[in-house]
Design an enzyme around this catalytic site. Sequence first.
Site, mmCIF file in Angstrom:
data_model
loop_
_atom_site.group_PDB
_atom_site.id
_atom_site.type_symbol
_atom_site.label_atom_id
_atom_site.label_comp_id
_atom_site.label_asym_id
_atom_site.label_seq_id
_atom_site.Cartn_x
_atom_site.Cartn_y
_atom_site.Cartn_z
ATOM 1 N N HIS A 1 -38.426 25.012 21.347
ATOM 2 C CA HIS A 1 -38.336 26.211 20.510
ATOM 3 C C HIS A 1 -39.726 26.818 20.478
ATOM 4 O O HIS A 1 -40.737 26.097 20.549
ATOM 5 C CB HIS A 1 -37.893 25.861 19.086
ATOM 6 C CG HIS A 1 -38.101 26.973 18.101
ATOM 7 N ND1 HIS A 1 -37.239 28.053 18.015
ATOM 8 C CD2 HIS A 1 -39.083 27.193 17.178
ATOM 9 C CE1 HIS A 1 -37.664 28.873 17.073
ATOM 10 N NE2 HIS A 1 -38.784 28.382 16.558
ATOM 11 N N CYS B 1 -34.404 31.791 21.564
ATOM 12 C CA CYS B 1 -35.664 31.936 20.835
ATOM 13 C C CYS B 1 -36.840 32.196 21.760
ATOM 14 O O CYS B 1 -37.781 32.921 21.406
ATOM 15 C CB CYS B 1 -35.922 30.688 19.993
ATOM 16 S SG CYS B 1 -35.953 29.137 20.950
#
Length: 225
Positions: A54, A128
Amino acid sequence: MGAEKPSNSSSENGGVCVGSGDRISNFETQVMLNVYDLTPLNEYTVWLGFGIFHSGIEVHGMEYGFGAHEYPISGVFEVEPKTCPGFIFRCSVPLGHINMPPSEFRTFIEKVAAEYHGNTYLLISKNCNHFTNDIAWRLTGKRIPGWVNRLARLGALCSCLLPESLKVTTVKQLPEYHACTEDGSESLDSTHESAESDDADQQDKLLPSPSTTSSDVSFIKEIQR
């Protein structure tokens, strides 16, 4: 939808933005990419050239990321840098500097949030890391390192590699968005039912969002361009 790349005057005057008359202000700030591990397995797979990551963009002392939920509203959120809940911080990558007032950046990120609704999150094409890559490009003209989002490019392999504990499709509630609209009614209840019925689309939403129950996470409320 592109945005004009802001003028970065730091290379010309040492980061000092000269205004009218004798007024001088400095809004130079570093743009950082903060990268997190989604699984301890990264300690082994990273040596093979890929991992499950992420990432968030840090600007003006706050970090901005993108996550999945089931509503047609902003999936962009902000947290304290390097503390995104549910993820394991790995490293920071400097991407450059911009000279932009915090208020101007806030307007920028709120406009971008209109392009990144939580229910449009897709692992392969709009996750993301795609978000941070887009923001980095708009602000600095640089892309994030390729290794951060390499797994998404492997396509179908992603589902096999992700541990079951990470296969969380959506955040089930966004309390801060259950507010009344201007006419006094709530407009999100109908989207909840339709989103749950679309199981096929949710197969792509494999990377979880940070918990919206955390007081450390705030979703950005979008504004239209």
